[in-house]
Structures are given as C-alpha cells and as structure tokens.
Design an enzyme around this catalytic site. Structure first.
Site, PDB file in Angstrom:
ATOM      1  N   ARG A 122       0.645  -1.369   0.005  1.00 53.64           N
ATOM      2  CA  ARG A 122      -0.049  -0.121   0.184  1.00 53.64           C
ATOM      3  C   ARG A 122       0.786   1.267   0.212  1.00 53.64           C
ATOM      4  NH1 ARG A 122      -2.386  -3.309   3.712  1.00 53.64           N
ATOM      5  NH2 ARG A 122      -4.198  -4.344   2.740  1.00 53.64           N
ATOM      6  N   LYS A 144       3.062  11.253 -10.874  1.00 56.79           N
ATOM      7  CA  LYS A 144       2.308  10.489 -11.713  1.00 56.79           C
ATOM      8  C   LYS A 144       3.001   9.406 -12.237  1.00 56.79           C
ATOM      9  CE  LYS A 144      -0.605  13.616 -14.572  1.00 56.79           C
ATOM     10  NZ  LYS A 144      -0.996  14.142 -15.938  1.00 56.79           N
ATOM     11  N   GLU A 186      10.868  19.741 -24.158  1.00 55.45           N
ATOM     12  CA  GLU A 186      10.118  20.178 -22.941  1.00 55.45           C
ATOM     13  C   GLU A 186      10.444  21.209 -22.289  1.00 55.45           C
ATOM     14  OE1 GLU A 186       7.411  18.453 -22.724  1.00 55.45           O
ATOM     15  OE2 GLU A 186       7.690  16.260 -23.471  1.00 55.45           O
ATOM     16  N   LYS A 228       7.532  23.626 -12.788  1.00 59.12           N
ATOM     17  CA  LYS A 228       6.801  22.414 -12.738  1.00 59.12           C
ATOM     18  C   LYS A 228       6.147  22.249 -11.235  1.00 59.12           C
ATOM     19  CE  LYS A 228       5.262  17.808 -13.557  1.00 59.12           C
ATOM     20  NZ  LYS A 228       5.353  16.752 -14.573  1.00 59.12           N
ATOM     21  N   GLU A 239      -6.739  17.862 -12.184  1.00 54.91           N
ATOM     22  CA  GLU A 239      -8.224  18.066 -12.429  1.00 54.91           C
ATOM     23  C   GLU A 239      -8.555  19.233 -12.667  1.00 54.91           C
ATOM     24  OE1 GLU A 239      -9.206  14.620  -8.973  1.00 54.91           O
ATOM     25  OE2 GLU A 239      -8.717  16.670  -8.287  1.00 54.91           O
ATOM     26  N   ARG A 243      -2.912  22.075 -14.626  1.00 55.42           N
ATOM     27  CA  ARG A 243      -1.603  21.114 -14.973  1.00 55.42           C
ATOM     28  C   ARG A 243      -1.819  20.994 -16.847  1.00 55.42           C
ATOM     29  NH1 ARG A 243       0.646  16.366 -11.146  1.00 55.42           N
ATOM     30  NH2 ARG A 243       1.927  15.482 -12.624  1.00 55.42           N
ATOM     31  N   ASN A 247       0.454  20.331 -21.518  1.00 50.81           N
ATOM     32  CA  ASN A 247       0.037  19.474 -22.679  1.00 50.81           C
ATOM     33  C   ASN A 247       0.449  20.300 -23.849  1.00 50.81           C
ATOM     34  OD1 ASN A 247      -0.235  17.072 -20.918  1.00 50.81           O
ATOM     35  ND2 ASN A 247      -2.323  17.757 -20.767  1.00 50.81           N
ATOM     36  N   HIS A 250       1.027  18.957 -27.269  1.00 45.36           N
ATOM     37  CA  HIS A 250       1.097  17.274 -27.005  1.00 45.36           C
ATOM     38  C   HIS A 250      -0.007  16.517 -27.795  1.00 45.36           C
ATOM     39  CE1 HIS A 250       4.418  17.934 -24.233  1.00 45.36           C
ATOM     40  NE2 HIS A 250       4.523  16.506 -23.914  1.00 45.36           N
ATOM     41  N   HIS A 254       1.267  13.479 -30.044  1.00 48.49           N
ATOM     42  CA  HIS A 254       0.929  12.142 -29.514  1.00 48.49           C
ATOM     43  C   HIS A 254       0.604  11.400 -31.133  1.00 48.49           C
ATOM     44  CE1 HIS A 254       0.033  13.037 -25.224  1.00 48.49           C
ATOM     45  NE2 HIS A 254       1.380  12.668 -25.441  1.00 48.49           N
ATOM     46  N   HIS A 267       9.682  11.360 -28.140  1.00 50.57           N
ATOM     47  CA  HIS A 267       8.594  12.001 -27.532  1.00 50.57           C
ATOM     48  C   HIS A 267       8.877  13.654 -27.586  1.00 50.57           C
ATOM     49  CE1 HIS A 267       5.296  13.501 -25.222  1.00 50.57           C
ATOM     50  NE2 HIS A 267       6.216  13.999 -24.331  1.00 50.57           N
TER      51      HIS A 267
HETATM   52  N1  NAD Z   1       5.356  10.494 -14.999  1.00 49.82           N
HETATM   53  C1  NAD Z   1       5.345  11.676 -15.687  1.00 49.82           C
HETATM   54  O1  NAD Z   1       4.848  12.746 -15.441  1.00 49.82           O
HETATM   55  C2  NAD Z   1       5.943  11.633 -16.922  1.00 49.82           C
HETATM   56  C3  NAD Z   1       6.034  12.801 -17.745  1.00 49.82           C
HETATM   57  C4  NAD Z   1       6.583  12.718 -19.006  1.00 49.82           C
HETATM   58  C5  NAD Z   1       7.060  11.478 -19.496  1.00 49.82           C
HETATM   59  N2  NAD Z   1       6.971  10.316 -18.598  1.00 49.82           N
HETATM   60  C6  NAD Z   1       7.464   9.199 -19.257  1.00 49.82           C
HETATM   61  O2  NAD Z   1       8.759   9.269 -19.327  1.00 49.82           O
HETATM   62  C7  NAD Z   1       9.125   7.964 -20.186  1.00 49.82           C
HETATM   63  C8  NAD Z   1      10.368   8.722 -21.090  1.00 49.82           C
HETATM   64  O3  NAD Z   1      11.467   8.979 -20.612  1.00 49.82           O
HETATM   65  P1  NAD Z   1      12.721   9.503 -21.091  1.00 49.82           P
HETATM   66  O4  NAD Z   1      12.635  10.516 -22.123  1.00 49.82           O
HETATM   67  O5  NAD Z   1      13.494   9.815 -19.817  1.00 49.82           O
HETATM   68  O6  NAD Z   1      13.217   7.942 -21.452  1.00 49.82           O
HETATM   69  P2  NAD Z   1      14.028   6.747 -21.171  1.00 49.82           P
HETATM   70  O7  NAD Z   1      13.737   6.574 -19.572  1.00 49.82           O
HETATM   71  O8  NAD Z   1      13.421   5.556 -21.871  1.00 49.82           O
HETATM   72  O9  NAD Z   1      15.533   7.230 -21.180  1.00 49.82           O
HETATM   73  C9  NAD Z   1      16.115   7.266 -22.462  1.00 49.82           C
HETATM   74  C10 NAD Z   1      17.182   6.435 -22.970  1.00 49.82           C
HETATM   75  O10 NAD Z   1      18.264   7.197 -22.311  1.00 49.82           O
HETATM   76  C11 NAD Z   1      19.019   6.043 -21.394  1.00 49.82           C
HETATM   77  N3  NAD Z   1      19.497   6.957 -20.289  1.00 49.82           N
HETATM   78  C12 NAD Z   1      18.948   7.501 -19.342  1.00 49.82           C
HETATM   79  N4  NAD Z   1      19.767   8.207 -18.705  1.00 49.82           N
HETATM   80  C13 NAD Z   1      21.235   8.242 -19.127  1.00 49.82           C
HETATM   81  C14 NAD Z   1      22.183   8.622 -18.935  1.00 49.82           C
HETATM   82  N5  NAD Z   1      22.349   9.539 -18.044  1.00 49.82           N
HETATM   83  N6  NAD Z   1      23.300   8.325 -19.657  1.00 49.82           N
HETATM   84  C15 NAD Z   1      22.978   7.218 -20.554  1.00 49.82           C
HETATM   85  N7  NAD Z   1      21.983   6.831 -20.985  1.00 49.82           N
HETATM   86  C16 NAD Z   1      20.658   7.229 -20.396  1.00 49.82           C
HETATM   87  C17 NAD Z   1      17.826   5.209 -21.088  1.00 49.82           C
HETATM   88  O11 NAD Z   1      18.286   3.782 -20.762  1.00 49.82           O
HETATM   89  C18 NAD Z   1      17.196   4.922 -22.265  1.00 49.82           C
HETATM   90  O12 NAD Z   1      17.703   4.178 -23.270  1.00 49.82           O
HETATM   91  C19 NAD Z   1       7.877   7.481 -21.081  1.00 49.82           C
HETATM   92  O13 NAD Z   1       7.602   6.514 -20.705  1.00 49.82           O
HETATM   93  C20 NAD Z   1       6.921   8.581 -20.759  1.00 49.82           C
HETATM   94  O14 NAD Z   1       5.711   8.075 -20.573  1.00 49.82           O
HETATM   95  C21 NAD Z   1       6.306  10.450 -17.441  1.00 49.82           C
HETATM   96 ZN    ZN Z   2       5.920  15.409 -22.852  1.00 54.52          ZN
END
Ligand code: NAD
Ligand code: ZN
Length: 365
Positions: A122, A144, A186, A228, A239, A243, A247, A250, A254, A267
């Site tokens: 939990r 999130k 971003e 942020k 909600e 926030r 987007n 976005h 997407h 992305h």
């Molecule tokens: N929770 C949220 O609010 C939120 C917001 C935006 C995106 N996301 C999610 O985030 C994800 C994308 O995240 P991302 O762009 O960080 O991608 P990722 O986590 O896939 O990282 C990108 C690549 O870089 C590599 N990597 C990471 N740090 C590194 C470093 N310091 N040195 C070498 N390689 C490194 C990873 O292994 C991967 O291959 C998606 O799943 C998306 O849905 C979540």
């Molecule tokens: Zn984004």
C-alpha cells in the site's frame, strides 16, 4: 540548503527537489534525512548502471541495506509483468513498509519504480534520481506513476508523490545526444507556456546549452523544476485544468509518435513539431502574430529538433488526435499560446483548421 522555490508544497506530501552538479554521492544523506527505514531497493536500467552503483554505495554508507534491480532499457519495461518481477525483488530483500524505492534513470524507470513503490504494501517511500533531461524537468516531479496496458500507454497508474528528488546534472554527460535534444523540447515548452524570460535565456544561450555547459544546464533544469513544482501545487491530480497547460503541443505530438511508429520519433521530437502546429493554429485564430511561431521554430531548429512532419496521411493524424485521452467526449482540446509565456485552453476549434495547419507543417521543411 535547498531554496524554498525548489520545494513542492503539498501539505504532508511536500518534498524537496535538490539540483546539483557532480554530487551523486550526496544522495544517501539526502535519503537518510527524509526516511527512517533500514533498506532500499534501487531500480535502474543497464545504461545507467555506473550511476546506479554510485547511488548504491552512497545509500550503503548511510546505513541502508541496499538491493539493486537492473532492467533492460526501453518503454517495454513499463509493464505489469516487469512490476511483478520487482515485487519479487522487494520480497527477496526483504522489504518492509519503510523500505525506500530509489529510481535511477529516465522517465521509464521513474514511472515503473514509482508504480511499484505506490502499489507494494500500500505504498513505499519513493526517491527519484533522474538521469535524463526529460526526467529531470518533467517526469520525476508531480507524482504521476504508471505502467502501460498493451493497448494503452500509462493506463495503469496512480498518483504517488516522491519523498524527494535528487538531481545531479553531471549524470547527463553520458546521455546520448538525441535523448538530450529531445529533452530540450520540453524545456522550450516551459518557456512558451509559462516563462518568457526562460525562453529568452534559451535563445541567448542555445550553444552553451547544446554543449551541456554545467552552469547553463543547471540554470534551465532548476527553472523548469520550479515551474513544474508551481503547476503541480496548483493542480496535484490534474483535475482543475491548470496542469493541462503542460500538454502544449502534445495532442499533435501523440499523433506524430503513433504515425511514425512508436519509438521512431522520440517524444521530445514529436513535441517540437507539435508545438509548431499548435502555434500555427493560434496564428490562424488570430491569437498570436507569426513572430511567436517563428521564434519557437528558430529555437527548436537551433536545438536540432524537427519543426515539420513526414508525409503522414492527415486523416490518420486527425483520428489519432481525436482518440487522444486529452480530448474530452471526442472533442479536441488544444492548449494554444496567447503570447510567449502564456497559453489558454480551447475546445471550439473547427477540425478544418487543424487539418490546414497539419497540411502546412507537412509541406514545410
Ligand atoms: N510521470 C510523468 O509525469 C511523465 C512525464 C513525461 C514522460 N513520462 C514518461 O517518461 C518516459 C520517457 O522518459 P525518458 O525520455 O527519460 O526516456 P527513457 O527513460 O527511456 O530514457 C531514454 C534513454 O536514455 C537512457 N539513459 C537514461 N539516462 C541516461 C544517462 N544518464 N546516460 C546514458 N543513458 C541514459 C535510457 O536507458 C534510455 O535508453 C515515457 O515512458 C513517458 O511516458 C512520464
Ligand atoms: Zn511531454
């Protein structure tokens, strides 16, 4: 001392965001000051193993019994199957209700580790140690967390705020160039949506930023975290609509990610082209002069990001945009600029206008 602007104020769920350069070893102390458990599970992927090892020894030095779960990289890791393996790792540790889960990696690891932390026993305390630019400025803040359903991204998730975010910007040194630039999209977004001064800073210092000059990187990461944090404080559970400003670009993005085939466009790359579309749409509606779009295009180009799209069928793009979960009752909603640093939500834009913009941006080079 962490400046108060880098604290996310959410009552009993408040937490600090510490931004430093070359102090990954400080993470153990940061954790120790925030939790009183005796064990921790680090979740990382293979590409950040060297960083995760530093976190591991730092936590050990501060008295944690530490497990390290290393996953392959990639979006496919955000699954219930992988979450189950990680629950096994927690049982093996063995974890108790105070065990700290530490995410070392990008948004994939953050979302996955966060989901596991939120659901095991939990809810376990979660510490974010982001290593991609995107994770530093976006995904590690705000609570999130989710894994993907095979048919729907991020569909299985909850809100679970971390107990702290430890950002060592020097971990970006190993991040591949394309991932770094993608994260910059971003950062540009924050400027357009909330902060014209940040936007000007990006324009002025684009080459320092591309060179990953520590002071410039520290400045933009800190500022985006601050922005942020303020947005999350106003609308913790997404909600009230405030926030939703994040987007910007976005809905288009997407659709581009889907049209390209998931993974073919990163992305941030899709967000860059998406912001161009949203800004052009605002121009068509008479909301902003062309200059607002032109400045975004110049900056995104300087960062090596796409400002036009491939010859994808427009109908397919519009279908994807309609299906996007950000549309409500099939009606498309857009975040559009009113000027640099301010946006608003629009849900009354005729589809013909989006079609016209997509056609223009597809033709642009
Ligand atoms: N929770 C949220 O609010 C939120 C917001 C935006 C995106 N996301 C999610 O985030 C994800 C994308 O995240 P991302 O762009 O960080 O991608 P990722 O986590 O896939 O990282 C990108 C690549 O870089 C590599 N990597 C990471 N740090 C590194 C470093 N310091 N040195 C070498 N390689 C490194 C990873 O292994 C991967 O291959 C998606 O799943 C998306 O849905 C979540
Ligand atoms: Zn984004």
């Amino acid at each position: 001392m962490i400046p108060s602007s880098l604290r996310v104020q959410l009552g009993e769920r408040s937490y600090d965001i510490a931004v430093n350069s070359k102090d990954l070893v400080g993470v153990g102390r940061f954790a120790r000051e925030r939790v009183n458990g005796t064990s921790a599970l680090i979740i990382a992927d293979t590409n950040v193993l060297a960083h995760a090892k530093i976190v591991e020894s730092s936590l050990s030095q501060d008295g944690f019994r530490v497990g390290l779960a290393v996953r392959p990289s990639g979006e496919a890791q955000k699954s219930l199957d992988v979450a189950k393996d990680l629950y096994d790792r927690l049982l093996d540790l063995p974890a108790d209700r105070r065990t700290l889960v530490v995410a070392v990696g990008g948004g994939v690891i953050g979302d996955l580790a966060g989901f596991v932390a939120a659901t095991y026993a939990r809810g376990l305390p979660l510490l974010m140690a982001p290593t991609t630019l995107l994770a530093m400025v976006d995904s590690s803040i705000g609570g999130k967390v989710a894994v993907n359903h095979p048919r729907a991204k991020n569909m299985i998730g909850v809100f679970h705020q971390p107990i702290g975010v430890w950002i060592d910007t020097s971990t970006l040194a190993t991040l591949p160039e394309r991932e770094y630039r993608s994260g910059l999209a971003e950062v540009v977004k924050y400027g357009v949506v909330l902060d014209p001064v940040l936007f000007e800073y990006l324009e002025k210092h684009s080459s320092d930023i591309l060179r990953r000059e520590p002071a410039a990187v520290g400045h933009i990461v800190r500022r985006c975290c601050e922005l942020k944090a303020r947005v999350v404080e106003q609308d913790e559970r997404d909600e009230s609509g405030s926030r939703a400003v994040l987007n910007y670009g976005h809905t288009f993005a997407h659709a581009f990610e889907a049209a390209a085939g998931y993974g073919a466009w990163l992305h941030g790359e899709a967000v860059a082209a998406g912001m161009v579309c949203a800004s052009r749409l605002a121009e068509r509606r008479g909301l902003v002069p062309a200059e607002v779009s032109e400045r975004q295009i110049r900056l995104l180009r300087a960062f090596g990001l796409p400002v036009s799209i491939e010859p994808w069928p427009i109908d397919q793009l519009l279908d994807a945009m309609r299906a996007d979960k950000k549309s409500l009752g099939g009606k498309m909603r857009y975040i559009l600029p009113r000027r640099l640093g301010a946006v608003a939500l629009f849900d009354d834009i005729p589809e013909a206008e989006a079609r016209a913009v997509l056609t223009d941006v597809r033709g642009a080079s």
